[in-house]
Design a protein around this motif. Structure first.
Motif, PDB file in Angstrom:
ATOM      1  N   SER A   9       0.827  -1.206   0.000  1.00 16.88           N
ATOM      2  CA  SER A   9       0.000   0.000   0.000  1.00 16.88           C
ATOM      3  C   SER A   9       0.861   1.256   0.000  1.00 16.88           C
ATOM      4  N   VAL A  10       1.863   1.323   0.871  1.00 14.82           N
ATOM      5  CA  VAL A  10       2.689   2.530   0.928  1.00 14.82           C
ATOM      6  C   VAL A  10       3.533   2.674  -0.337  1.00 14.82           C
ATOM      7  N   ALA A  11       3.944   1.550  -0.929  1.00  7.58           N
ATOM      8  CA  ALA A  11       4.736   1.621  -2.155  1.00  7.58           C
ATOM      9  C   ALA A  11       3.907   2.167  -3.318  1.00  7.58           C
ATOM     10  N   VAL A  12       2.639   1.748  -3.399  1.00  9.79           N
ATOM     11  CA  VAL A  12       1.776   2.249  -4.472  1.00  9.79           C
ATOM     12  C   VAL A  12       1.482   3.736  -4.269  1.00  9.79           C
ATOM     13  N   VAL A  13       1.287   4.142  -3.019  1.00  8.40           N
ATOM     14  CA  VAL A  13       1.058   5.564  -2.756  1.00  8.40           C
ATOM     15  C   VAL A  13       2.308   6.370  -3.119  1.00  8.40           C
TER      16      VAL A  13
ATOM     17  N   SER B  62       4.958  10.184  -7.404  1.00  7.01           N
ATOM     18  CA  SER B  62       5.917  10.515  -8.456  1.00  7.01           C
ATOM     19  C   SER B  62       5.240  10.865  -9.779  1.00  7.01           C
ATOM     20  N   GLN B  63       3.901  10.774  -9.804  1.00  8.97           N
ATOM     21  CA  GLN B  63       3.175  11.036 -11.043  1.00  8.97           C
ATOM     22  C   GLN B  63       2.686  12.479 -11.102  1.00  8.97           C
ATOM     23  N   ASP B  64       2.209  12.858 -12.269  1.00  8.85           N
ATOM     24  CA  ASP B  64       1.591  14.170 -12.442  1.00  8.85           C
ATOM     25  C   ASP B  64       0.366  14.268 -11.535  1.00  8.85           C
ATOM     26  N   ARG B  65       0.172  15.398 -10.904  1.00  5.23           N
ATOM     27  CA  ARG B  65      -0.912  15.542  -9.934  1.00  5.23           C
ATOM     28  C   ARG B  65      -2.302  15.394 -10.559  1.00  5.23           C
ATOM     29  N   SER B  66      -2.387  15.431 -11.877  1.00  3.51           N
ATOM     30  CA  SER B  66      -3.689  15.232 -12.518  1.00  3.51           C
ATOM     31  C   SER B  66      -4.224  13.831 -12.276  1.00  3.51           C
ATOM     32  N   THR B  67      -3.324  12.886 -11.905  1.00  5.88           N
ATOM     33  CA  THR B  67      -3.788  11.526 -11.633  1.00  5.88           C
ATOM     34  C   THR B  67      -4.725  11.495 -10.434  1.00  5.88           C
TER      35      THR B  67
ATOM     36  N   ASP C 293      -7.250  13.186  -9.942  1.00  8.48           N
ATOM     37  CA  ASP C 293      -8.637  13.313 -10.379  1.00  8.48           C
ATOM     38  C   ASP C 293      -9.269  11.951 -10.644  1.00  8.48           C
ATOM     39  N   LEU C 294      -8.446  10.930 -10.807  1.00  9.20           N
ATOM     40  CA  LEU C 294      -8.946   9.606 -11.184  1.00  9.20           C
ATOM     41  C   LEU C 294      -8.912   8.617 -10.020  1.00  9.20           C
ATOM     42  N   LEU C 295      -8.809   9.112  -8.802  1.00  7.64           N
ATOM     43  CA  LEU C 295      -8.776   8.231  -7.635  1.00  7.64           C
ATOM     44  C   LEU C 295     -10.201   7.839  -7.239  1.00  7.64           C
ATOM     45  N   GLY C 296     -10.501   6.556  -7.350  1.00 12.63           N
ATOM     46  CA  GLY C 296     -11.822   6.075  -6.978  1.00 12.63           C
ATOM     47  C   GLY C 296     -11.842   5.524  -5.565  1.00 12.63           C
ATOM     48  N   SER C 297     -12.987   5.005  -5.154  1.00 11.57           N
ATOM     49  CA  SER C 297     -13.137   4.479  -3.793  1.00 11.57           C
ATOM     50  C   SER C 297     -12.259   3.254  -3.570  1.00 11.57           C
ATOM     51  N   GLY C 298     -12.030   2.469  -4.635  1.00 11.51           N
ATOM     52  CA  GLY C 298     -11.169   1.302  -4.490  1.00 11.51           C
ATOM     53  C   GLY C 298      -9.763   1.689  -4.092  1.00 11.51           C
ATOM     54  N   PHE C 299      -9.217   2.708  -4.740  1.00 10.17           N
ATOM     55  CA  PHE C 299      -7.867   3.166  -4.384  1.00 10.17           C
ATOM     56  C   PHE C 299      -7.852   3.736  -2.973  1.00 10.17           C
ATOM     57  N   ARG C 300      -8.879   4.472  -2.628  1.00 11.21           N
ATOM     58  CA  ARG C 300      -8.913   5.078  -1.294  1.00 11.21           C
ATOM     59  C   ARG C 300      -8.974   3.996  -0.216  1.00 11.21           C
TER      60      ARG C 300
END
Length: 274
Positions: free
Chosen positions: A185-189, A194-199, A201-208
């Motif tokens: 979990s911490v590695a994926v976060v 390291s990605q563009d902050r526009s990503t 906008d695409l965070l869904g409930s599954g990622f949260r």
């Protein structure tokens, strides 16, 4: 009057103190923490009744400090209190703690309540945290059986189902069920960082849901990763090979990949009682 001594006034220790006092296991909780501000907060939110000063007698001690510090705290307590006073911890690693003790005191009962939250500190403590949870106890050959039974009774009273498991078996299992998932979990976060902050906008409930545990206490998790490193590394290597296999199936046999995903989903539902 029955008095609990609490060493480390954070989430787990504070939650046990609240629950045990609520269930009349203890009438008073005295606490100490390496941070004066944590002690003050713990008293303000009534996790403890007062600070535990040296020389003041208690009837039991709950050690709720990061795993790297448990052995030294237990050794210090063993020289401070009588051998008939139970000392038990809440650490999620057991074998490394026992190996660091020059001699395991007979009144030390190694425990791991499998409960928690991504929040930390005395203000996060909850009296109902252990309701429906499991508490693993890992006694040694020298463990005082009467004190073992007494500590087990307290965990059951606060809502846990108590099981007994050797320290090494416990550490192998929690590496897969708790420590490795947290690491992933911490590695994926971190990858997201390291990605563009526009990503974002695409965070869904599954990622949260998946990333929630990445907000856990950094000091505690640093200690866990260090103390259970070998088991976590074995689990990670197995995980990496399984992920690589699924990616290979996506390329060579999508139908088999779908069947594998169905089997995994069925198993996941079965262990969650769904």
């Amino acid at each position: 009057m029955s008095v609990l001594g609490l060493v480390g006034c954070g989430l787990l220790g504070g939650s046990f103190a609240l629950a045990a006092k609520q269930q009349d296991c203890f009438s008073t909780v005295l606490g100490r923490d390496h941070s004066d501000s944590v002690e003050k907060t713990a008293k303000r939110v009534e996790v403890i009744d007062d600070v535990w000063s040296p020389g003041v007698s208690v009837d039991a001690v709950c050690v709720a400090v990061p795993t790297y510090a448990i052995a030294s705290v237990v050794e210090s307590l063993a020289s401070e209190i009588g051998a008939d006073i139970p000392i038990f911890d809440v650490g999620s690693v057991k074998a490394s703690v026992l190996s660091e003790l020059k001699e395991v005191p007979s009144n030390f009962i190694p425990c791991h309540p499998i409960a928690g939250s991504h929040t930390s500190g005395p203000e996060a403590a909850q009296a109902d945290l252990f309701q429906g949870s499991v508490c693993v106890i890992s006694p040694t050959e020298s463990t005082n059986r009467e004190l073992l039974d007494l500590v087990g009774k307290w965990w059951r009273v606060v809502g846990s189902r108590v099981i007994t498991m050797s320290a090494h078996s416990h550490d192998e299992v929690v590496a897969l069920t708790s420590h490795l998932p947290h690491l992933v979990s911490v590695a994926v976060v971190e990858l997201l960082m390291s990605q563009d902050r526009s990503t974002e906008d695409l965070l869904g409930s599954g990622f949260r849901d998946f990333s929630r545990i990445a907000g856990g206490d950094a000091e505690m998790w640093r200690s866990i990763f260090v103390d259970n490193l070998d088991n976590i590394r074995v689990g990670f290597q197995d995980l990496a090979s399984r992920i690589e296999h699924m990616l290979s199936l996506a390329e060579s046999d999508p139908d088999e990949l779908e069947q594998k995903l169905k089997r995994i989903a069925t198993f996941r539902d079965s262990i969650n009682g769904e």
